[in-house]
Design a protein around this motif. Structure first.
Motif, mmCIF file in Angstrom:
data_model
loop_
_atom_site.group_PDB
_atom_site.id
_atom_site.type_symbol
_atom_site.label_atom_id
_atom_site.label_comp_id
_atom_site.label_asym_id
_atom_site.label_seq_id
_atom_site.Cartn_x
_atom_site.Cartn_y
_atom_site.Cartn_z
ATOM 1 N N ARG A 231 0.844 -1.192 0.000
ATOM 2 C CA ARG A 231 0.000 0.000 0.000
ATOM 3 C C ARG A 231 0.885 1.251 0.000
ATOM 4 O O ARG A 231 1.846 1.331 0.761
ATOM 5 C CB ARG A 231 -0.893 0.006 1.241
ATOM 6 C CG ARG A 231 -1.943 -1.099 1.281
ATOM 7 C CD ARG A 231 -2.523 -1.261 2.675
ATOM 8 N NE ARG A 231 -1.494 -1.688 3.620
ATOM 9 C CZ ARG A 231 -1.308 -1.157 4.812
ATOM 10 N NH1 ARG A 231 -2.071 -0.156 5.232
ATOM 11 N NH2 ARG A 231 -0.364 -1.617 5.608
ATOM 12 N N TYR A 232 0.552 2.206 -0.855
ATOM 13 C CA TYR A 232 1.253 3.487 -0.901
ATOM 14 C C TYR A 232 0.267 4.601 -0.596
ATOM 15 O O TYR A 232 -0.897 4.551 -1.011
ATOM 16 C CB TYR A 232 1.876 3.726 -2.280
ATOM 17 C CG TYR A 232 3.188 3.007 -2.499
ATOM 18 C CD1 TYR A 232 4.398 3.692 -2.491
ATOM 19 C CD2 TYR A 232 3.208 1.632 -2.707
ATOM 20 C CE1 TYR A 232 5.605 3.031 -2.693
ATOM 21 C CE2 TYR A 232 4.409 0.958 -2.905
ATOM 22 C CZ TYR A 232 5.597 1.663 -2.902
ATOM 23 O OH TYR A 232 6.790 1.006 -3.096
ATOM 24 N N CYS A 233 0.749 5.604 0.130
ATOM 25 C CA CYS A 233 -0.072 6.779 0.447
ATOM 26 C C CYS A 233 0.413 7.961 -0.389
ATOM 27 O O CYS A 233 1.619 8.206 -0.492
ATOM 28 C CB CYS A 233 0.023 7.116 1.932
ATOM 29 S SG CYS A 233 -0.704 5.864 3.000
ATOM 30 N N ILE A 234 -0.547 8.663 -0.985
ATOM 31 C CA ILE A 234 -0.209 9.779 -1.866
ATOM 32 C C ILE A 234 -1.012 11.006 -1.450
ATOM 33 O O ILE A 234 -2.210 10.914 -1.162
ATOM 34 C CB ILE A 234 -0.528 9.448 -3.338
ATOM 35 C CG1 ILE A 234 0.027 8.079 -3.731
ATOM 36 C CG2 ILE A 234 0.037 10.530 -4.268
ATOM 37 C CD1 ILE A 234 -0.395 7.625 -5.120
ATOM 38 N N GLN A 235 -0.344 12.149 -1.437
ATOM 39 C CA GLN A 235 -1.004 13.430 -1.205
ATOM 40 C C GLN A 235 -0.584 14.402 -2.302
ATOM 41 O O GLN A 235 0.513 14.279 -2.871
ATOM 42 C CB GLN A 235 -0.623 14.006 0.161
ATOM 43 C CG GLN A 235 -1.197 13.237 1.339
ATOM 44 C CD GLN A 235 -0.743 13.840 2.661
ATOM 45 O OE1 GLN A 235 0.432 13.861 2.971
ATOM 46 N NE2 GLN A 235 -1.706 14.338 3.420
#
Length: 310
Positions: A231-235
């Motif tokens: 899982r990757y988090c992107i903003q």
């Protein structure tokens, strides 16, 4: 008897306390020269397994070799090979730090000169030299943990068993612990670490064994853990532009966070795919402000196993 293998091999280990099974069926291997992480929720049997590996508990069933010896037939040889660090220092609070180390060293047969030198060396290595003549009871939780590690190392063991060694340590001490364990593994020692701090284990371990409800459920190397779905988090600023770009490339995402910090989470199959997505977003003029794995590789495995169990 010895089988010549310096690591740990356990097969079909079982142990109950009365009618309550603590370890139901665990297969476990920790090769020499590597750090093996033991991972599982509270009550999964980790500490019981460590006590069995240290020859402090006898298994009800299964086969076991520690440092080349079977604890059931040669517990004394296993104990000479093993350094055991429990999750608390124990009932040594009235003794001074130096006295604890010299007492344990004497029990292992070290001469007074050798044990005195070794104690001073270890106290310096765990940054406790200035507390050498302080009673253990006045030390902080983190200082007691460092003293417990020194106690486990006093006889220069080939096998090191550590139960929650980072508990109570400040950030600097955690870095020092990682450095020490990697050095000891590089010297050929077999190291087993049980910890709930999975991010720390990513930096320390070469492999991991996952246990749940007294059973081993998965074993993998860190290289294997790094190639799984993550899982990757992107903003981005604005988030709407990010959502449009992800959707236009068929990337499924979930919104996570709260009013203070919203992020999108995506599931990617490799670092190559992550690199492609980041490059694609930048070329689409999306102002990416954060792009990183949601957790470490071992945490990803742990969470996927937890999802499967549910």
């Amino acid at each position: 008897m010895t089988n010549g293998y310096g690591g740990i091999i356990a097969s079909g280990i079982r142990r109950s306390f009365g009618s309550v099974p603590a370890v139901r069926n665990i297969d476990f291997e920790a090769p020499p020269g590597e750090v093996t992480a033991l991972i599982g929720p509270n009550g999964s049997g980790k500490t019981t397994l460590l006590l069995i590996l240290a020859s402090l508990l006898a298994p009800d069933a299964g086969t076991l070799s520690v440092g080349g010896f079977d604890p059931a037939t040669n517990a004394a040889a296993v104990r000479r090979k093993v350094g055991w660090m429990p999750d608390t220092l124990g009932v040594w609070e009235s003794l001074k730090a130096r006295e604890i180390l010299t007492t344990v060293g004497a029990l292992y047969g070290l001469s007074s000169t050798a044990v005195s030198h070794r104690a001073a060396e270890l106290l310096a290595e765990v940054s406790l030299s200035e507390y050498a003549d302080s009673p253990a009871g006045v030390l902080s939780r983190g200082q007691q943990q460092r003293l417990s590690l020194a106690r486990a190392l006093i006889h220069d063991p080939d096998v090191l068993l550590l139960d929650e060694p980072a508990s109570g340590l400040d950030p600097g001490s955690r870095v020092a612990l990682r450095t020490m364990l990697r050095r000891l593994a590089g010297e050929g020692k077999t190291i087993v670490v049980s910890s709930h701090v999975l991010s720390e284990l990513d930096e320390i371990a070469d492999r991991a064994v996952f246990v749940n409800r007294g059973e081993s459920v998965k074993s993998q190397t860190l290289d294997e853990a790094g190639t799984q779905l993550r899982r990757y988090c992107i903003q981005a600023e604005p988030m709407g532009a990010l959502a449009d770009a992800l959707a236009s490339h068929g990337v499924v995402f979930e919104e996570r966070g709260d009013s203070r910090r919203v992020e999108y989470q995506v599931l990617l199959s490799s670092t190559e795919q992550a690199a492609w997505l980041l490059r694609t977003l930048i070329l689409a003029d999306v102002v990416v402000t954060a792009f990183a794995p949601a957790g470490g590789a071992l945490e990803e495995t742990y969470m996927s196993l937890d999802t499967e169990r549910q």
